[in-house]
Design an enzyme around this catalytic site. Sequence first.
Site, PDB file in Angstrom:
ATOM      1  N   ASP A   2      42.092  37.054  39.044  1.00  0.00           N
ATOM      2  CA  ASP A   2      42.184  38.248  39.007  1.00  0.00           C
ATOM      3  C   ASP A   2      42.007  38.963  37.675  1.00  0.00           C
ATOM      4  OD1 ASP A   2      41.363  41.070  39.540  1.00  0.00           O
ATOM      5  OD2 ASP A   2      42.466  40.969  41.779  1.00  0.00           O
TER       6      ASP A   2
HETATM    7  C1  BGC Z   1      40.654  43.307  40.972  1.00  0.00           C
HETATM    8  C2  BGC Z   1      39.127  42.802  41.170  1.00  0.00           C
HETATM    9  C3  BGC Z   1      37.934  43.120  39.876  1.00  0.00           C
HETATM   10  C4  BGC Z   1      38.655  43.447  38.896  1.00  0.00           C
HETATM   11  C5  BGC Z   1      37.861  43.756  37.242  1.00  0.00           C
HETATM   12  C6  BGC Z   1      40.829  43.986  38.504  1.00  0.00           C
HETATM   13  O1  BGC Z   1      41.693  45.470  38.744  1.00  0.00           O
HETATM   14  O2  BGC Z   1      41.267  43.441  41.474  1.00  0.00           O
HETATM   15  O3  BGC Z   1      38.924  42.843  42.417  1.00  0.00           O
HETATM   16  O4  BGC Z   1      37.178  42.234  40.584  1.00  0.00           O
HETATM   17  O5  BGC Z   1      39.527  43.911  38.479  1.00  0.00           O
HETATM   18  O6  BGC Z   1      37.325  44.691  37.443  1.00  0.00           O
END
Ligand code: BGC
Length: 756
Positions: free
Chosen positions: A300
Site C-alpha cells: 500500500d
Molecule cells: C490506499 C490504497 C490506494 C493507495 C493509492 C492508499 O492510501 O490505502 O487503497 O490504492 O493509497 O492511492
Amino acid sequence: MAKSKFKRIVLKLLKWFGIVVALILVILSIVVIVNLNYDKPSLYVSEENLQKEYANTDTKVMAKNLVAQMSLDEKIAQMYGEPYASGMAKLATNFLVKKRFAHIYVGENKRLGIPPWVLSDGPRGARVLGKDVKGVTTFPVGMARGASWNPDLEYRINQVIASEMRANKVNYAATPCINLLRHPGWGRAQETYGEDPWLLGEFGVAAVKGLEKHNIMACPKHFALNSIENSRWVVDVEVDERTLREVYLPHFKKTVQKGKPASIMSAYNAVNGEFCGSNKELLTHILRDDWGFEGFVTTDWLMGVYDGIKGVQAGLDVEMPFQQVYTQEVIQEGLDSGEISESDIDKIVTRSLSTRLKYALIDDQDNYPTSDIGKPSSIELAREAAEESMVLLKNEGILPFKNQEGKTIAVIGRLADLENTGDRGSSDSKPLYVETPFEGIQKHHQAQGNKVILDDGSDLERAKELAGNADEIVLVVGFTHEDEGEYIIFSREQMEEAAEAGKSLGKVTIGGDREDLSLLEQDEMLIKALHPMNDNLAVVYVGGSAIDMSTWEDDVPAILFSWYSGMEGGTALANILYGNANPSGKLPFSIAKNQKDYPPFTPYTKNFKYGYYHGYTLFDKKGTTPAYPFGFGLSYTNFTYDSLAVKTQEISMDDLLEVEVNVSNTGEVDGKEVVQLYIGFSNSTVDRPVKLLRGFKKVHLKAGETKKALLDVAAKDLAWYNPATENWEVESMTYELYIGSSSAKNDLLQSTFIVK
Ligand code: BGC
C-alpha cells in the site's frame, strides 16, 4: 550623504531580492510545467524488441533471461515505483495544481526494452486521468454494489472501469477492495462489498475477471485484516489461525484462485506482530505456498513497508509508490550481511516481470479510445447498478409514490442537492457529471408538470411548513467524505499518538471511522421535526455502511438505503421512489438494534484482537435479533418459497449438493429476488457458526411467475480449518440447509442432508 548611501544599499538589496524571487518563480514554474507535462511512456513491448528479446513466448523464460542480463541496480529499479523526490514532486504538483492523480510508472528498463506498468485506483471508476480527459463513468460505491447481490453486474461494471482505465493509459488497477466489514464504523466500509466472506469472494472474483478481461492487471487489496481506518498505519491485529483462515481470508483465497489477479496489495496494518508488507506468513506461506498465487505483491502507498530486508525475506515484490526502503544501500547491506541473497532478489524481479510481460506483450491500446469514456451503455450501466443496489428497509405502503399530475413534492436535507459520490481518498473518481437526488426527482416530474421544491433543512420551521403543505416528502440524510472514508492525515506520529492515547487528539482530519453509528444530529432533528407533518415521508439514507436508526425508525413510514449511488444516482432514486424500477437490493451486512451488539471496535488503537464471530454469525450465536438482518431487503412485490428439495440426501466429501426450490412472485409487478442458501452446523463437534452463507442467486420473476431456482454447494466448502492438523476438514455429519429471502430464521425454509 549617509542617507543616500543607505538608500543605494536598500535599492541594491531590493534588486537582488527581486532577482532571487524571480529566479525562484522561474524555477517553480519550470518544476510545475515539467511535472504537469510528464512523459507517458508506452506500456507495451515495441515491435523491434519483440523480435530480439521476446521471441520466446513463455514469459517466465523471458523474465529469467532478462533478469540474467541485469545489474543489481537494474534489478532494484524493478522493485519500487519512482524515485522519492521526483515522484513526490510529480504526485504533489498534479494533485495541488490540477486536482488529478498522476501516472506513477514502475519498472521501466529502456536498455532491455522493458516497458513500465502504471496504476490507477478505481473501486468506483478510474482515478488516474489522461490528458484532456474531464471525467469518467462513476458507479455506485462497492458496498452499494455488494447490496445488489449480483456478481454478473459487478463483472460488467469492472469491464467498463477497466476500459476507461485503458483509455487513460493505465494497465494496473488497485481494486477491488475486499476487506471484510467487521464493524460498521470502519471508515472505508463503502469500498468493500459487505460482512460475509462468501459474498466478498464472489464479488472479488467477478471484479477481477471484469478488469482482467481488458488486459488490466487487477490488484485485490488490502491483504489483510485492514478494517480500522484511523489507526491503519500503526495497528497490530491479533487473530488466531482459525479465525484468520475461516473468516478473514477465504474471500482473498477465492479471488486469487478463481479470479487469478496479476497482483495483490498488502495492507498497512500489522497482523500478529508483523506489518503486512513484510509478513512472510501472509505473503509467502499462505498466499504463495498454500494458495498458489503466481503474481506479484505491491505495498500500500507510502507507509506500506518499513524494513527492506524483511520485505525481501517475506516475498514483497514492489514498494509503492516511491523508493523508500528498497534502496541500493538497504539491499546491499542485506546482501553483505547474508540476510538476503541475490537469488532472493532475482526471484522477486522474475516474478513481477513474468506476470507483467504477459500484459505488455498485447498492445491492444487502440481498442480503447478516450471517446469511449462515458459512452451511453456505460452510463446506462451506472444507472442500472444504482437501481439494483438500493435497499428498501421499511415501507408502510407509501412507496412507490403515485405518478399523478398536480402534486407538490418536497425534497429536503443538506444532501438533497449535493453531488455526493462518496470518499475523496483513493477511491475517488472524477464523474462526468452527477445527478443529485433533487435533480433526479425533478427530472422525473417534469413531464407531469409537478412542483418539486428543494430545501436544505437548515431552518426547521421553514422545512416543517413545507413538509406540511407538500404531497410527499423525500428526506435525504446521511454522510459525505467528511464524515467517513479514507482517513486523511499526513503524520504517522499523530496517528501513533492517538492510538496510544486510545482517543482522538482533536486534530483536524477528514473521513475516517465513525465512532458513533447514529446519523448527524441535524439529520436526526430533521427527521423528528418532519415526520409528524406528513404521512408520505420517505427517509433516503446516503452512506456506506450501517447506521443506528433506533431513535427514529419507528416514527417514519419508509426507509430506503440509496448509498453513494454514483453519477446516475439521482435518476435511479427517482425510478425507485416512483416505481419505474422495483427495489431488489439486500443488505450486505446486519444492522443491530443496539450498537453494543456489534463486536468491540475502536478507531484509536495499537493492538486489537479480532474474534471468530461478527455480523450475522455473532447475532446468531448470541441469539440477538438484529434490527435488519443480513440479506434483508423489501420489494414492491411479494415472493414466496416452497418445494425445497435436496436432490441427494447423502453426499460424499468430493460431491456437490444440488438443491432446488420454487420461488414465486405473488404480487402485481415484476421484480428480482435474491435467493440465499445457508448451511447450518448444529451437529458439529467443534464450535461453529449457527449458519453460513454458501450460495445465492438473483432471479427475475414476472408478476405471477414461479421459477425453480437451482443452487449447489460443494462438500469441500463446508470445511472448517483445524489448526492442530493445519488442514481444512469436512465433518461427516448431518448438516442443516436453509433457503430463503434473508438470513433471518423466519425467512428461511429448512431441510437437512448428510455428508458421509
Ligand atoms: C490506499 C490504497 C490506494 C493507495 C493509492 C492508499 O492510501 O490505502 O487503497 O490504492 O493509497 O492511492
